[in-house]
Scaffold this motif. Structure first.
Motif, PDB file in Angstrom:
ATOM      1  N   GLY A  90       0.775  -1.226   0.000  1.00 61.51           N
ATOM      2  CA  GLY A  90       0.000   0.000   0.000  1.00 61.51           C
ATOM      3  C   GLY A  90       0.806   1.275   0.000  1.00 61.51           C
ATOM      4  O   GLY A  90       0.235   2.371   0.029  1.00 61.51           O
ATOM      5  N   GLU A  91       2.136   1.170  -0.047  1.00 57.52           N
ATOM      6  CA  GLU A  91       2.981   2.364   0.036  1.00 57.52           C
ATOM      7  C   GLU A  91       3.214   2.965  -1.341  1.00 57.52           C
ATOM      8  O   GLU A  91       3.275   2.265  -2.343  1.00 57.52           O
ATOM      9  CB  GLU A  91       4.328   1.993   0.679  1.00 57.52           C
ATOM     10  CG  GLU A  91       5.126   3.172   1.195  1.00 57.52           C
ATOM     11  CD  GLU A  91       4.447   3.857   2.364  1.00 57.52           C
ATOM     12  OE1 GLU A  91       3.745   4.861   2.099  1.00 57.52           O
ATOM     13  OE2 GLU A  91       4.619   3.400   3.501  1.00 57.52           O
ATOM     14  N   ARG A  92       3.360   4.297  -1.372  1.00 61.95           N
ATOM     15  CA  ARG A  92       3.674   5.012  -2.602  1.00 61.95           C
ATOM     16  C   ARG A  92       4.775   6.032  -2.323  1.00 61.95           C
ATOM     17  O   ARG A  92       4.822   6.641  -1.252  1.00 61.95           O
ATOM     18  CB  ARG A  92       2.427   5.720  -3.167  1.00 61.95           C
ATOM     19  CG  ARG A  92       1.401   4.747  -3.763  1.00 61.95           C
ATOM     20  CD  ARG A  92       1.955   4.093  -5.007  1.00 61.95           C
ATOM     21  NE  ARG A  92       1.033   3.175  -5.675  1.00 61.95           N
ATOM     22  CZ  ARG A  92       1.058   1.857  -5.541  1.00 61.95           C
ATOM     23  NH1 ARG A  92       1.940   1.303  -4.722  1.00 61.95           N
ATOM     24  NH2 ARG A  92       0.220   1.093  -6.200  1.00 61.95           N
ATOM     25  N   GLU A 111       0.858  -3.956  -5.630  1.00 63.95           N
ATOM     26  CA  GLU A 111       0.746  -4.251  -4.194  1.00 63.95           C
ATOM     27  C   GLU A 111       1.265  -3.129  -3.309  1.00 63.95           C
ATOM     28  O   GLU A 111       0.914  -3.045  -2.134  1.00 63.95           O
ATOM     29  CB  GLU A 111       1.514  -5.533  -3.852  1.00 63.95           C
ATOM     30  CG  GLU A 111       1.016  -6.773  -4.565  1.00 63.95           C
ATOM     31  CD  GLU A 111       1.551  -6.865  -6.000  1.00 63.95           C
ATOM     32  OE1 GLU A 111       1.023  -7.691  -6.773  1.00 63.95           O
ATOM     33  OE2 GLU A 111       2.490  -6.119  -6.341  1.00 63.95           O
ATOM     34  N   GLY A 112       2.145  -2.289  -3.853  1.00 63.86           N
ATOM     35  CA  GLY A 112       2.744  -1.239  -3.038  1.00 63.86           C
ATOM     36  C   GLY A 112       4.067  -0.785  -3.608  1.00 63.86           C
ATOM     37  O   GLY A 112       4.198  -0.565  -4.816  1.00 63.86           O
ATOM     38  N   GLU A 196       2.952  -4.474   5.856  1.00 59.97           N
ATOM     39  CA  GLU A 196       1.756  -3.658   5.615  1.00 59.97           C
ATOM     40  C   GLU A 196       1.239  -3.180   6.959  1.00 59.97           C
ATOM     41  O   GLU A 196       0.919  -3.994   7.832  1.00 59.97           O
ATOM     42  CB  GLU A 196       0.672  -4.443   4.885  1.00 59.97           C
ATOM     43  CG  GLU A 196      -0.487  -3.573   4.429  1.00 59.97           C
ATOM     44  CD  GLU A 196      -1.379  -4.302   3.439  1.00 59.97           C
ATOM     45  OE1 GLU A 196      -1.691  -3.726   2.372  1.00 59.97           O
ATOM     46  OE2 GLU A 196      -1.730  -5.469   3.720  1.00 59.97           O
ATOM     47  N   ASP A 198      -1.430  -1.034   9.386  1.00 60.49           N
ATOM     48  CA  ASP A 198      -2.811  -0.570   9.464  1.00 60.49           C
ATOM     49  C   ASP A 198      -2.835   0.583  10.459  1.00 60.49           C
ATOM     50  O   ASP A 198      -2.728   0.375  11.669  1.00 60.49           O
ATOM     51  CB  ASP A 198      -3.723  -1.707   9.928  1.00 60.49           C
ATOM     52  CG  ASP A 198      -5.193  -1.288   9.958  1.00 60.49           C
ATOM     53  OD1 ASP A 198      -5.473  -0.082   9.793  1.00 60.49           O
ATOM     54  OD2 ASP A 198      -6.054  -2.170  10.143  1.00 60.49           O
TER      55      ASP A 198
END
Length: 307
Positions: A90-92, A111-112, A196, A198
């Protein structure tokens, strides 16, 4: 020769001691626990600025440390440092700080963020730091302290690398524990790491392939000081990791680990102040979940205050 006592024998204390000893100072580390019993030894130990402030300084410290680890990765069996590919789910890149420009080969995937990063086998790395300190003329002594004045009676300079212990020793009420629980399993063939986070809960999902094992995580439970592993939490960790890699579900459990990340509300403290009766006290604590990530950058910053 200036005598220095570094209080605290985790990755921050040992790295700081090595930095000072290799600058020609006479260094002793006073540590209540052996390196293998410190919070550092429990760490999953992927290089990444995680749960650490202040953001405006962390990037520089982290990139300094990254450069050191990239060199140490040439001898992983000796140093415990390997360069391993993986994905931050989820990272960008645009969401990261300016430090991300220092990442080589990072690529966004569905995925990230996929990137090759240092992954440390902490028991091996801590032992290597102790050997490097000894080679520079330093030594580690098993010794607990009730206050920094005690160390100041034996050395002109005292460096506080006590992590969570700084809460009582300084004292600093802004130091708080963030509990992390891990599960160690036989590696069913996983060669790349995955993380990941949360942000809405204390649960995180990650797995790190270490020599002879796979480390699964994790939790980030603020103000929770329970030292024992919780069986229900362990099952949840395995289940979350198995959703990413189903073969993890059947992996034999080798053990459980719990560590307390030493966070500080105001962020890392690297600062000097006089000791009562003379001498200098240099603080280097409050690294949260990223002590491994900033160890060399912070050690050099603290060493600059020693002079």
């Amino acid at each position: 020769m200036t005598r220095v006592i570094v209080v605290g024998g985790g990755v921050i204390g040992l790295t700081t001691a090595v930095t000072l000893a290799e600058r020609g100072l006479r260094v002793r580390v006073w540590s209540r626990d052996p390196a293998g019993a410190t919070t550092s030894a429990v760490a999953g130990a992927l290089w990444w600025p995680y749960r650490i402030e202040p953001a405006e300084r962390v990037g520089g410290w982290a990139l300094e440390t990254l450069a050191v680890y990239e060199e140490l990765a040439a001898a992983p069996e000796r140093t415990g440092v390997r360069l391993v590919a993986g994905v931050h789910g989820g990272e960008r890149l645009a969401a990261l700080g300016p430090w991300a420009a220092g990442l080589t080969g990072a690529a966004e995937v569905p995925e990230g963020l996929r990137v090759v990063l240092p992954l440390l086998d902490m028991p091996v790395h801590l032992a290597w730091l102790e050997r490097r300190l000894a080679a520079a003329g330093g030594a580690v002594e098993r010794r607990a302290v009730a206050g920094f004045g005690e160390a100041g009676a034996s050395a002109a300079v005292v460096v506080n690398c006590t992590g969570l212990g700084a809460r009582e020793l300084v004292p600093d009420a802004g130091v708080r524990p963030v509990r992390g629980q891990l599960v160690v399993v036989e590696n069913p063939g996983v060669e790349e790491w995955f993380t990941e986070a949360d942000a809405s809960s204390a649960a995180t999902t990650y797995f790190f392939p270490q020599p002879g094992r796979l480390v699964l995580g994790g939790t980030a439970e603020a103000d929770d000081e329970r030292p024992e592993a919780d069986a229900g939490t362990a099952r949840e960790i395995v289940a979350r990791c198995a959703r990413m890699r189903p073969e993890i579900a059947g992996a034999r459990v080798l053990g459980h680990r719990v560590g307390l990340r030493p966070t500080r509300e105001a962020g890392v403290r690297i600062e000097a102040e006089p000791l009562p009766g003379g001498g200098l006290l240099v603080h280097n604590y409050g690294h949260g979940g990223a002590g491994v990530t900033v160890a060399w950058g912070c050690a050099r910053a603290a060493a600059a205050l020693v002079g």
